[in-house]
Write a protein that holds these residues in place. Structure first.
Motif, PDB file in Angstrom:
ATOM      1  N   CYS A 244       0.818  -1.215   0.000  1.00 34.67           N
ATOM      2  CA  CYS A 244       0.000   0.000   0.000  1.00 34.67           C
ATOM      3  C   CYS A 244       0.859   1.276   0.000  1.00 34.67           C
ATOM      4  O   CYS A 244       1.752   1.422   0.835  1.00 34.67           O
ATOM      5  CB  CYS A 244      -0.912  -0.007   1.222  1.00 34.67           C
ATOM      6  SG  CYS A 244      -1.955   1.472   1.309  1.00 34.67           S
ATOM      7  N   CYS A 314      -6.594   6.357   1.497  1.00 31.31           N
ATOM      8  CA  CYS A 314      -6.487   5.368   0.425  1.00 31.31           C
ATOM      9  C   CYS A 314      -6.509   6.152  -0.878  1.00 31.31           C
ATOM     10  O   CYS A 314      -7.334   7.058  -1.038  1.00 31.31           O
ATOM     11  CB  CYS A 314      -7.674   4.402   0.496  1.00 31.31           C
ATOM     12  SG  CYS A 314      -7.913   3.433  -1.013  1.00 31.31           S
ATOM     13  N   CYS A 317      -5.326   2.736  -5.557  1.00 32.61           N
ATOM     14  CA  CYS A 317      -4.433   2.082  -6.531  1.00 32.61           C
ATOM     15  C   CYS A 317      -4.883   0.662  -6.855  1.00 32.61           C
ATOM     16  O   CYS A 317      -4.582   0.137  -7.915  1.00 32.61           O
ATOM     17  CB  CYS A 317      -2.991   2.068  -6.029  1.00 32.61           C
ATOM     18  SG  CYS A 317      -2.723   0.995  -4.600  1.00 32.61           S
ATOM     19  N   CYS A 320      -3.890  -3.609  -3.025  1.00 30.31           N
ATOM     20  CA  CYS A 320      -4.248  -4.533  -1.937  1.00 30.31           C
ATOM     21  C   CYS A 320      -5.230  -5.588  -2.437  1.00 30.31           C
ATOM     22  O   CYS A 320      -5.090  -6.775  -2.115  1.00 30.31           O
ATOM     23  CB  CYS A 320      -4.822  -3.776  -0.739  1.00 30.31           C
ATOM     24  SG  CYS A 320      -6.257  -2.764  -1.131  1.00 30.31           S
TER      25      CYS A 320
HETATM   26  S1  SF4 Z   1      -6.357   0.578  -2.820  1.00 32.47           S
HETATM   27 FE1  SF4 Z   1      -5.479  -0.619  -1.151  1.00 32.47          FE
HETATM   28  S2  SF4 Z   1      -3.253  -0.548  -1.499  1.00 32.47           S
HETATM   29 FE2  SF4 Z   1      -4.155   1.121  -2.719  1.00 32.47          FE
HETATM   30  S3  SF4 Z   1      -4.094   2.917  -1.404  1.00 32.47           S
HETATM   31 FE3  SF4 Z   1      -6.112   1.967  -1.082  1.00 32.47          FE
HETATM   32  S4  SF4 Z   1      -5.816   0.623   0.673  1.00 32.47           S
HETATM   33 FE4  SF4 Z   1      -3.767   1.126  -0.089  1.00 32.47          FE
END
Ligand code: SF4
Ligand code: SF4
Length: 342
Positions: A244, A314, A317, A320
């Motif tokens: 992350c 968050c 992206c 995760c």
């Molecule tokens: S989508 Fe998941 S990995 Fe990406 S910023 Fe959000 S929590 Fe973090």
């Protein structure tokens, strides 16, 4: 903000020139099997700006997975020498959501106790961002990254105009100086064409709750069954937090060499989804259950960071969701489940 146009070929030639000059270490996105990573460039021919997502975000250059903070001689309290590897760095091709994450980290590491190791590395860096040119099925950045946040970290921003040219937005004077030796053409596109180029790739996913309502929504659902249901399926592997871009928790350890005379203090990545993250003195673990850890991670992003920094924690992206063996880590999935089960 000024805009200039550079052909893709001239941009690659410019990167090659910068690599050969050697004034700074040049990092860019390169292919690795069927994935992409940020890596050192020895030649601009390896640079691949047409990518979906990188395995790890570029935060590894500012907060490395393992970093020596100081060295010491045992039993000599005043013997320590601090370390900070901070050679000049240029990173090319950072997607706008990863830049938004860096701007959040800049804030977190500069408020309160300033973290000089992180901040020196940032001061010595020049960041060239860009808008995605490839879809990634887990990405939902368009619904969570708002306004100027990416531009707080970028020095230059590239937008692929789809005709063999990049538009380069000059965000900082440092960026302008860096670009000065590139072959530039006047900017002849309309602002609408530029905006369309930035939004050329549409996200497949969208966060189901408007981000400004996320803290209230989550607090209201603190006791929702989702935490038990998803927590039950979690392996506590920590993959979701390690990939992350907005997770910056770390542990600090002292290591003594085998001669027992010298040692070093190191900082290593840590993650709240790991079983012993919240274990403190006396062996007490104040987030013992998987459900409690799962809720904490989502609350950190959707409640704690927005309240503390006014930044959603968050950036959408999707790493995760992609990394989770159990297919439960993605915030879109979690929030959708809560919404569907009111
Ligand atoms: S989508 Fe998941 S990995 Fe990406 S910023 Fe959000 S929590 Fe973090
Ligand atoms: S990646 Fe998935 S299984 Fe691993 S800790 Fe995160 S939520 Fe749990």
């Amino acid at each position: 903000m000024d805009n200039v146009t550079i052909s893709k070929k001239d941009f690659l030639d410019f990167v090659e020139k910068k690599i050969q000059e050697g004034d700074s270490k040049v990092i860019g996105v390169v292919g690795k099997g069927s994935s992409y990573v940020f890596d050192r460039l020895e030649s601009s021919s390896r640079l691949c700006l047409d990518y979906d997502v990188t395995i790890l975000p570029p935060k590894k250059y500012f907060q490395p997975p393992r970093e020596v903070l100081l060295r010491f001689i045992t039993k000599k309290a005043d013997s320590y020498i601090t370390e900070n590897a901070n050679e000049p760095l240029t990173i090319i091709g950072i997607h706008y959501y990863d830049l938004a994450a860096i701007s959040l980290m800049d804030r977190a590491f500069s408020e309160g106790n300033r973290d000089e190791n992180y901040l020196k590395k940032r001061e010595n860096s020049l960041l060239i961002g860009m808008y995605p040119t490839q879809a990634f099925k887990y990405r939902f950045a368009g619904s969570v990254v708002k306004g100027v946040q990416p531009y707080k970290a970028a020095d230059l921003m590239l937008a692929d105009m789809g005709d063999g040219n990049y538009t380069v937005e000059i965000v900082t004077e440092k960026g302008r100086a860096y670009l000065s030796s590139a072959v530039q053409k006047p900017f002849t596109y309309s602002l609408e064409e530029l905006e369309n180029a930035k939004k050329r790739i549409k996200d497949d996913q969208k966060i189901p709750v408007p981000i400004e309502m996320s803290p209230d929504f989550l607090v209201k659902n603190h006791g929702h069954p989702v935490w038990e249901v998803f927590g039950e399926k979690c392996y506590s592997c920590g993959s979701c937090v390690l990939v992350c871009p907005t997770c910056y928790c770390f542990d600090v350890l002292d290591e003594v060499d085998l001669d027992l005379k010298n040692g070093k203090r190191i900082r290593v990545w840590d993650g709240c989804m790991l079983e012993n993250f919240a274990t403190c003195a006396g062996g007490h673990n104040f987030r013992k259950t998987k459900a409690a850890r799962f809720r904490h991670r989502i609350f950190r992003k959707g409640v704690n960071l927005p309240l503390k920094y006014n930044y959603y924690g968050c950036v959408g992206c999707g790493r995760c969701a992609h990394a989770c063996t159990s297919s439960i880590a993605g915030p879109v999935k979690v929030l959708t489940y809560i919404q569907d089960n009111q």
